[in-house]
Scaffold this active site. Structure first.
Site, PDB file in Angstrom:
ATOM      1  N   CYS A 130     -50.898 -49.472  12.692  1.00  0.00           N
ATOM      2  CA  CYS A 130     -50.209 -48.233  13.113  1.00  0.00           C
ATOM      3  C   CYS A 130     -51.081 -46.986  13.034  1.00  0.00           C
ATOM      4  CB  CYS A 130     -48.959 -48.025  12.275  1.00  0.00           C
ATOM      5  SG  CYS A 130     -47.720 -49.285  12.579  1.00  0.00           S
ATOM      6  N   ASN A 180     -40.420 -47.707  16.310  1.00  0.00           N
ATOM      7  CA  ASN A 180     -41.844 -47.703  15.956  1.00  0.00           C
ATOM      8  C   ASN A 180     -42.624 -48.451  17.035  1.00  0.00           C
ATOM      9  OD1 ASN A 180     -44.369 -48.065  14.871  1.00  0.00           O
ATOM     10  ND2 ASN A 180     -43.663 -48.757  12.871  1.00  0.00           N
ATOM     11  N   HIS A 206     -46.737 -40.437  12.748  1.00  0.00           N
ATOM     12  CA  HIS A 206     -46.415 -41.789  13.193  1.00  0.00           C
ATOM     13  C   HIS A 206     -44.929 -42.021  12.926  1.00  0.00           C
ATOM     14  CE1 HIS A 206     -46.361 -46.025  13.746  1.00  0.00           C
ATOM     15  NE2 HIS A 206     -46.225 -46.306  12.461  1.00  0.00           N
TER      16      HIS A 206
END
Ligand code: UT7
Length: 329
Positions: free
Chosen positions: A116, A286, A256
């Site tokens: 990520c 996500n 994020h």
């Protein structure tokens, strides 16, 4: 000539049409909208449907739109870095495939894997190519088809992830705008808590690995959450301190989008009000390497030249980091 910095001069995002809602998920696993929204902030995520489509299709759509916006021809791109945790294939790189699909004949291409945090790591890497003076037009694309590695029978992970891509163009800047600083970190001992066990060289694909569901994301959510909250907040505070930034100096936090509670904790630690936090987790979940460029894309109209942005991420590895940049247009 002033010192060269690398500045984002264009951004674009692309998400598939299909919306997988919390309601639909609640018909697939034992979960409900109230639990998902209160624990994560997510209401729906996009899913790329259709045979033969992968991360490169998400990425190619994002980059094609970027070129159109910037009125650029694909063969003007010098370099394409694709941040992805769900490459079309283990090799060749998804960046090469994107370049082929958009006909970027003059770009050299590679993927960067930092889960990520991949988009931040890629942005920092790309900025070095620009600052060196060797390259003038670098595209960083974050693209992930998370639905290809999500177990839709596992309620602890299937509620979180979605598919999407975002791309930015980086160009040299002589006005002191663009990327100012980056703090990037890794701790490989975190690999036990967030991983995909099979399909690599340690545990190649076999009938056994498929039966054991080892080609899906495994996450120890509680442990990852604990590390994510601490590290994303710490690294964001650290980059502010190192650049003498107070909460008021930051125009936008671009986090994020893994869990709204992690984002809230980071903003609190930075002293940045919630009205200055880019948040679209509600719509997309996500998307791994897509989250940060998708935010920039959706907020592009609200950004002004000279705005101080702090980008922050945490992900598998563990990897985490923060980038401080001045918006250039
Ligand atoms: O981007 C990469 C980095 N990843 C992250 O940053 C993700 C970090 N982790 C998280 O965001 C959170 O840990 C999750 C969203 C994955 C889970 O939230 P949580 O608040 O940590 O829940 P939990 O795992 O502590 O589970 C609490 C309860 C458990 O039930 P009991 O044992 O208390 O009876 C779970 O079984 O919630 C249950 N649960 C669910 N209930 C309804 C777990 N998943 C679900 C679900 N629906 N989908």
């Amino acid at each position: 000539m002033g010192k060269l910095t690398a500045a984002i001069t264009g951004v674009n995002g692309w998400v598939p049409e299909y919306k997988l809602t919390n309601h639909e998920l609640s018909t697939m696993v034992d979960t409900n909208d109230e639990w998902i929204v209160s624990r994560t902030g997510i209401r729906e995520r996009r899913i790329l449907k259709g045979k033969g489509l992968g991360a490169s299709d998400l990425g190619a759509n994002a980059v094609e739109g970027l070129l159109k916006k910037k009125n650029l021809k694909a063969d003007e791109i010098d370099l394409i870095i694709c941040a992805t945790a769900t490459p079309d294939m283990l090799f060749p790189s998804t960046a090469c495939i994107i370049a082929d699909k958009i006909k970027a004949k003059n770009a050299f291409c590679f993927d960067l894997m930092a889960a990520c945090s991949g988009f931040l790591f890629s942005l920092s890497t790309a900025s070095m190519y620009i600052q060196s003076g060797a390259y003038k037009k670098v595209v960083v694309v974050g693209a992930d088809k998370m639905s290809s590695i999500v177990d839709y029978e596992d309620r602890t992970t299937c509620i979180i992830f979605g598919d999407g891509a975002g791309a930015v163009l980086l160009e040299p800047n002589e006005e002191g705008l663009g990327i100012q600083d980056a703090i990037l970190k890794s701790d490989g001992s975190g690999r036990d808590y967030l991983n995909m066990k099979a399909g690599g060289s340690v545990n190649p694909s076999t009938y056994k690995t498929v039966d054991a569901k080892e080609h899906y994301i495994y996450q120890d959510g509680k442990t990852v959450f604990k590390f994510a909250v601490t590290n994303m907040a710490d690294v964001s505070a650290e980059i502010m301190e190192r650049n003498n930034l107070k909460g008021d100096d930051v125009a936008w936090l671009v986090p994020h989008q893994a869990n709204k509670r992690i984002i809230d904790a980071t903003a609190r630690r930075m002293g940045v009000g919630s009205e200055k936090v880019m948040l679209n987790i509600e719509k997309y979940g996500n998307t791994t390497n897509g989250t940060i460029p998708l935010c920039l894309w959706e907020w592009e109209d609200k950004l002004s030249k000279g705005d101080n942005l702090v980008l922050a991420a945490f992900g598998g590895g563990f990897t985490w980091g923060s980038i401080y940049l001045k918006w250039a247009y």
